[in-house]
Design an enzyme around this catalytic site. Structure first.
Site, PDB file in Angstrom:
ATOM      1  N   ASN A  23      49.342 -26.715 -27.016  1.00 18.24           N
ATOM      2  CA  ASN A  23      47.773 -27.423 -27.031  1.00 18.24           C
ATOM      3  C   ASN A  23      47.577 -27.608 -25.492  1.00 18.24           C
ATOM      4  O   ASN A  23      48.220 -28.282 -24.616  1.00 18.24           O
ATOM      5  CB  ASN A  23      47.810 -28.630 -27.833  1.00 18.24           C
ATOM      6  CG  ASN A  23      46.426 -29.065 -27.831  1.00 18.24           C
ATOM      7  OD1 ASN A  23      45.837 -29.663 -26.988  1.00 18.24           O
ATOM      8  ND2 ASN A  23      46.002 -29.309 -29.292  1.00 18.24           N
ATOM      9  N   SER A  46      44.191 -25.649 -31.356  1.00 15.89           N
ATOM     10  CA  SER A  46      42.923 -26.474 -31.196  1.00 15.89           C
ATOM     11  C   SER A  46      42.625 -27.670 -31.922  1.00 15.89           C
ATOM     12  O   SER A  46      42.542 -27.305 -33.340  1.00 15.89           O
ATOM     13  CB  SER A  46      41.684 -25.762 -31.186  1.00 15.89           C
ATOM     14  OG  SER A  46      40.532 -26.182 -30.693  1.00 15.89           O
ATOM     15  N   GLU A  47      42.907 -28.925 -31.768  1.00 13.16           N
ATOM     16  CA  GLU A  47      43.186 -29.886 -32.878  1.00 13.16           C
ATOM     17  C   GLU A  47      41.833 -30.071 -33.702  1.00 13.16           C
ATOM     18  O   GLU A  47      42.131 -30.761 -34.731  1.00 13.16           O
ATOM     19  CB  GLU A  47      43.484 -31.290 -31.959  1.00 13.16           C
ATOM     20  CG  GLU A  47      42.426 -31.957 -31.215  1.00 13.16           C
ATOM     21  CD  GLU A  47      42.698 -31.401 -29.769  1.00 13.16           C
ATOM     22  OE1 GLU A  47      43.031 -30.281 -29.510  1.00 13.16           O
ATOM     23  OE2 GLU A  47      42.208 -32.071 -28.997  1.00 13.16           O
ATOM     24  N   ASN A  48      40.752 -29.587 -33.180  1.00 11.74           N
ATOM     25  CA  ASN A  48      39.582 -29.640 -34.105  1.00 11.74           C
ATOM     26  C   ASN A  48      39.717 -28.691 -35.489  1.00 11.74           C
ATOM     27  O   ASN A  48      38.819 -29.043 -36.312  1.00 11.74           O
ATOM     28  CB  ASN A  48      38.308 -29.559 -33.593  1.00 11.74           C
ATOM     29  CG  ASN A  48      38.350 -27.957 -33.037  1.00 11.74           C
ATOM     30  OD1 ASN A  48      39.180 -27.704 -32.202  1.00 11.74           O
ATOM     31  ND2 ASN A  48      37.374 -27.191 -33.306  1.00 11.74           N
TER      32      ASN A  48
END
Lengths: 219, 241
Positions: A23, A46-48
């Site tokens: 990340n 992509s943490e979203n």
């Protein structure tokens, strides 16, 4: 300054190998993707909402309004992408399945404590996913300029509220590459533009110099 | 079959001043715009809003693909309808810091992964979650969104932060595709909080981009069970740049 940030991003890109799942935070860490060796496949989380970020969309013909990165920027997805909801996305993180996170820092302590999300009394942004990433990822790599306008950022203890305790594993600055160990902060690479004395002076803790100290690898 | 379809205005008719709502989306991608517009028309005030962030203001994000109008929770902020926001990030929409500064809005920050699990715990009948995230930080020492002390638990020699479920009066969700029973799926990065908020509130309202008849599509598509959905609203459009 831009050159120094590029130097840091180039050096950080050498940390990764084929097959890694990582990340990259916003800002300087995002630049790391531009310098990953072309012959290896690294998958960026992509943490979203997905793993497998590709380039930022510039041509409207490539635009899919359902795909953004964690900075809210429209991006493309790689063929190997996996989309996920927030619970799954952070399950991957907390579970230790995302090998490394690359982030900036305001302060790093000798024991690996990290402060990078809030300055009391200043405009508040929020931690977003940073706390989850720092706790969950086995490697937390800090990419930053060594000092803040001459003030130490690597310190005995953080004075700002923490993002996570004892999480930082490596620090990459324009001056040096350092590892956080139980004994303290060990310099493993020194940039030829700087002397040991200059790096020590820019650092708020007593540095340990690796026996096999190497020149900073930035080609 | 029970008819769950209402107009946007009918769907939000029960939302009253001072209520708590959850809104799916991440920087407004995946936020149900027609339900936000209906709340603006209703003129409801003093809301507590649970969401990842404060959505987008008109002109955001910077660059060629900027929105012409405020989006998602940004629409509620633009109309000064929110007293308290519970989110992981409040730094993007400039309306947030303006309203923090003038004292009309307060915030509670929750780490993003923790916020998702708090919603999931509420939806799926858990007493909360134990997470290592936030230990040694203000998340351990600050009060939670309802002013309660945090609890640290030591189990088998390891410390955990106990995080309670989070619930609301309404959850507003934007599927990409739904059937008339309420089964739905969210495309790509619109999944975000739109999956975990279903069933976490007293009432779950969805505004799908496309609504089909039951049986018209392969049931294997659905990510969320229609049984969690109380109300379906038609008319949500694909976001136009």
């Amino acid at each position: 300054m831009a050159d120094l940030k590029e130097r840091i991003a180039r050096r950080c890109a050498k940390e990764f190998e084929d097959g890694d799942f990582i990340n990259l935070g916003i800002g300087l860490p995002t630049m790391v993707a531009d310098y990953l060796p072309p012959d290896i496949e690294v998958t960026c989380h992509s943490e979203n909402g997905f793993a497998g970020i590709d380039d930022v969309v510039t041509d409207p013909a490539d635009l899919d309004v359902d795909i953004i990165n964690s900075g809210g920027v429209y991006v493309k997805a790689l063929p190997r992408a996996k989309f996920f909801d927030t619970a799954e996305g952070f399950g991957l993180v907390r579970g230790g399945h995302v090998k490394a996170t690359v982030l900036g820092a305001m302060e790093v302590a000798e024991n690996g404590d990290l402060a990078n999300w809030i300055v009391p009394g200043k405009r508040v942004a929020g931690m977003g996913g940073a706390m989850d990433l720092c706790v969950g990822c086995p490697q937390v790599i800090i990419t930053m300029l060594h000092t803040q306008k001459g003030n130490h950022k690597i310190k005995k203890e953080c004075t700002l509220p923490l993002t996570a305790e004892k999480c930082v594993t490596k620090i990459i600055t324009e001056m040096a590459v350092m590892e956080v160990t139980d004994e303290g902060i060990v310099v493993t690479e020194l940039h030829p533009d700087f002397t040991k004395e200059e790096v020590q002076e820019a650092t708020g803790v007593e540095l340990i110099w690796a026996d096999d100290l190497k020149p900073y690898d930035e080609d | 079959m029970i008819d769950k379809i209402l107009t946007p205005d009918e769907a939000v008719a029960g939302v009253e001043d001072g209520m708590t709502i959850m809104v799916g989306g991440f920087l407004a991608t995946g936020s149900p715009q027609i339900l936000m517009e209906a709340l603006v028309r209703k003129g409801v005030k003093h809301l507590t809003v649970i969401g990842n962030d404060g959505g987008l203001d008109a002109g955001q994000p910077a660059g060629d693909f900027a929105a012409k109008t405020a989006r998602g929770i940004g629409l509620l902020l633009e109309n000064h309808m929110v007293d308290h926001i519970i989110a992981s990030h409040v730094g993007v929409n400039p309306k947030l810091n303006e309203q923090f500064a003038d004292g009309s809005l307060r915030y509670t920050l929750v780490p993003q992964g923790t916020l998702a699990e708090k919603c999931r715990a509420a939806a799926y009948g858990l007493g909360g979650v134990l997470t290592p995230v936030g230990l040694g930080t203000p998340m351990e020492t600050d009060k939670d969104e309802l002013g309660r002390d945090k609890i640290v638990m030591e189990i088998d020699g390891k410390k955990w932060l106990y995080e309670r479920p989070i619930t609301a009066d309404y959850a507003f969700i934007r599927p990409s595709l739904a059937d008339k029973y309420g089964n739905y799926m969210c495309s790509k990065t619109t999944r975000n909080f739109n999956i975990v908020m279903a069933g976490a509130a007293k009432k779950t309202i969805i505004a799908p981009e496309r609504l089909v008849e039951v049986g018209e599509t392969d049931p294997d598509l659905w990510q969320v069970a229609g049984g969690l959905v109380d109300v379906i609203v038609e008319g949500e459009k694909r976001w136009q740049i």
